[in-house]
Write an enzyme that holds these catalytic residues in place. Structure first.
Site, PDB file in Angstrom:
ATOM      1  N   PHE A  89       0.811  -1.219   0.000  1.00 48.22           N
ATOM      2  CA  PHE A  89       0.000   0.000   0.000  1.00 48.22           C
ATOM      3  C   PHE A  89       0.843   1.266   0.000  1.00 48.22           C
ATOM      4  O   PHE A  89       0.356   2.328  -0.373  1.00 48.22           O
ATOM      5  CB  PHE A  89      -0.987   0.020   1.175  1.00 48.22           C
ATOM      6  CG  PHE A  89      -0.383  -0.284   2.516  1.00 48.22           C
ATOM      7  CD1 PHE A  89       0.311   0.663   3.226  1.00 48.22           C
ATOM      8  CD2 PHE A  89      -0.531  -1.556   3.062  1.00 48.22           C
ATOM      9  CE1 PHE A  89       0.850   0.376   4.466  1.00 48.22           C
ATOM     10  CE2 PHE A  89      -0.005  -1.860   4.305  1.00 48.22           C
ATOM     11  CZ  PHE A  89       0.692  -0.882   5.012  1.00 48.22           C
ATOM     12  N   VAL A 142       2.299   6.640   4.432  1.00 52.35           N
ATOM     13  CA  VAL A 142       1.474   6.561   5.634  1.00 52.35           C
ATOM     14  C   VAL A 142       0.612   5.303   5.533  1.00 52.35           C
ATOM     15  O   VAL A 142      -0.004   5.050   4.496  1.00 52.35           O
ATOM     16  CB  VAL A 142       0.565   7.809   5.758  1.00 52.35           C
ATOM     17  CG1 VAL A 142      -0.370   7.691   6.936  1.00 52.35           C
ATOM     18  CG2 VAL A 142       1.394   9.076   5.863  1.00 52.35           C
ATOM     19  N   GLY A 173       1.248   3.730  -3.212  1.00 51.40           N
ATOM     20  CA  GLY A 173       0.316   4.784  -3.586  1.00 51.40           C
ATOM     21  C   GLY A 173      -0.245   5.568  -2.413  1.00 51.40           C
ATOM     22  O   GLY A 173      -1.074   6.457  -2.608  1.00 51.40           O
ATOM     23  N   HIS A 174       0.213   5.294  -1.199  1.00 56.59           N
ATOM     24  CA  HIS A 174      -0.360   5.960  -0.012  1.00 56.59           C
ATOM     25  C   HIS A 174       0.740   6.430   0.919  1.00 56.59           C
ATOM     26  O   HIS A 174       1.016   5.782   1.916  1.00 56.59           O
ATOM     27  CB  HIS A 174      -1.284   4.991   0.726  1.00 56.59           C
ATOM     28  CG  HIS A 174      -2.267   5.655   1.625  1.00 56.59           C
ATOM     29  ND1 HIS A 174      -2.022   5.913   2.957  1.00 56.59           N
ATOM     30  CD2 HIS A 174      -3.519   6.114   1.396  1.00 56.59           C
ATOM     31  CE1 HIS A 174      -3.080   6.464   3.508  1.00 56.59           C
ATOM     32  NE2 HIS A 174      -4.001   6.608   2.582  1.00 56.59           N
ATOM     33  N   PHE A 175       1.369   7.439   0.739  1.00 56.60           N
ATOM     34  CA  PHE A 175       1.354   8.405  -0.352  1.00 56.60           C
ATOM     35  C   PHE A 175       2.768   8.501  -0.882  1.00 56.60           C
ATOM     36  O   PHE A 175       3.704   8.522  -0.074  1.00 56.60           O
ATOM     37  CB  PHE A 175       0.911   9.777   0.160  1.00 56.60           C
ATOM     38  CG  PHE A 175      -0.475   9.787   0.746  1.00 56.60           C
ATOM     39  CD1 PHE A 175      -1.587   9.752  -0.081  1.00 56.60           C
ATOM     40  CD2 PHE A 175      -0.667   9.827   2.108  1.00 56.60           C
ATOM     41  CE1 PHE A 175      -2.868   9.788   0.460  1.00 56.60           C
ATOM     42  CE2 PHE A 175      -1.947   9.859   2.657  1.00 56.60           C
ATOM     43  CZ  PHE A 175      -3.053   9.830   1.834  1.00 56.60           C
TER      44      PHE A 175
END
Length: 144
Positions: A44, A54, A47-49
Site C-alpha cells: 500500500f 502513511v 500509492g499511499h502516499f
C-alpha cells in the site's frame, strides 16, 4: 506467545492482508496484545502516499480487528477452522497520528462484552507509548 505461523493457523487472512505478526499477551475472553511491524515493503505504500508513506487508517482498523478475532477464536476453546469473523460495526474511530514505515504498531484489545456470539471490543494502536488510533469494534464469529 504466538508467532506468525500460529496466527496463520487461526486467521484465514494471508499476505498481503494478514496484518498482525505476533501476539505477545493474551487473556482469553478479556484482552490481547499483538504486534504489526510496518515496513516500507508493504504494497500500500506505493500509492499511499508517494513521497510521504502513511499506513492507511482502514488497515490499522483491520489489524485491530484481526487481533480481536484472534482473541475471540482462542477464547472459544475449540477449533476455529470452521468459523470466520465478520465485522458488524466500527464506532468512535479516532486517528491521532500517522503510522509510517519502520514503526512497530502495538495493538491492545479489551473485550467490552461477548453476548450471543457478538463480540464488542475497545481497541487501541500505539507506537511506543504514543496512541495512534483507537476504535470500538463489533464482530460475530459465524460458520464458514
Amino acid at each position: 506467545m504466538l508467532d506468525i505461523v500460529q496466527i496463520m493457523e487461526i486467521l484465514p487472512h494471508r499476505y498481503p492482508f494478514l496484518l498482525i505478526d505476533k501476539v505477545t499477551d493474551l487473556e482469553p475472553g478479556k484482552r490481547i496484545v499483538a504486534i504489526k511491524n510496518v515496513t516500507m515493503n508493504e504494497p500500500f505504500f506505493q500509492g499511499h502516499f508517494p513521497g510521504f508513506p502513511v499506513m492507511p487508517g482502514v488497515l490499522i482498523i483491520e489489524a485491530m480487528a484481526q487481533a480481536a478475532a484472534t482473541m475471540a477464536y482462542l477464547s472459544m476453546g475449540g477449533d476455529a477452522k470452521d468459523k470466520v469473523s465478520y465485522f458488524m460495526a466500527i464506532d468512535n474511530a479516532r486517528f491521532r497520528k500517522p503510522v509510517k514505515p519502520g514503526d512497530t504498531l502495538r495493538i491492545e484489545v479489551e473485550t467490552l462484552f461477548n453476548k450471543r456470539g457478538i463480540w464488542s471490543c475497545a481497541a487501541k494502536a500505539y507506537v511506543g507509548e504514543t496512541l495512534m488510533t483507537e476504535a470500538e469494534l463489533k464482530a460475530t464469529l459465524a460458520d464458514k
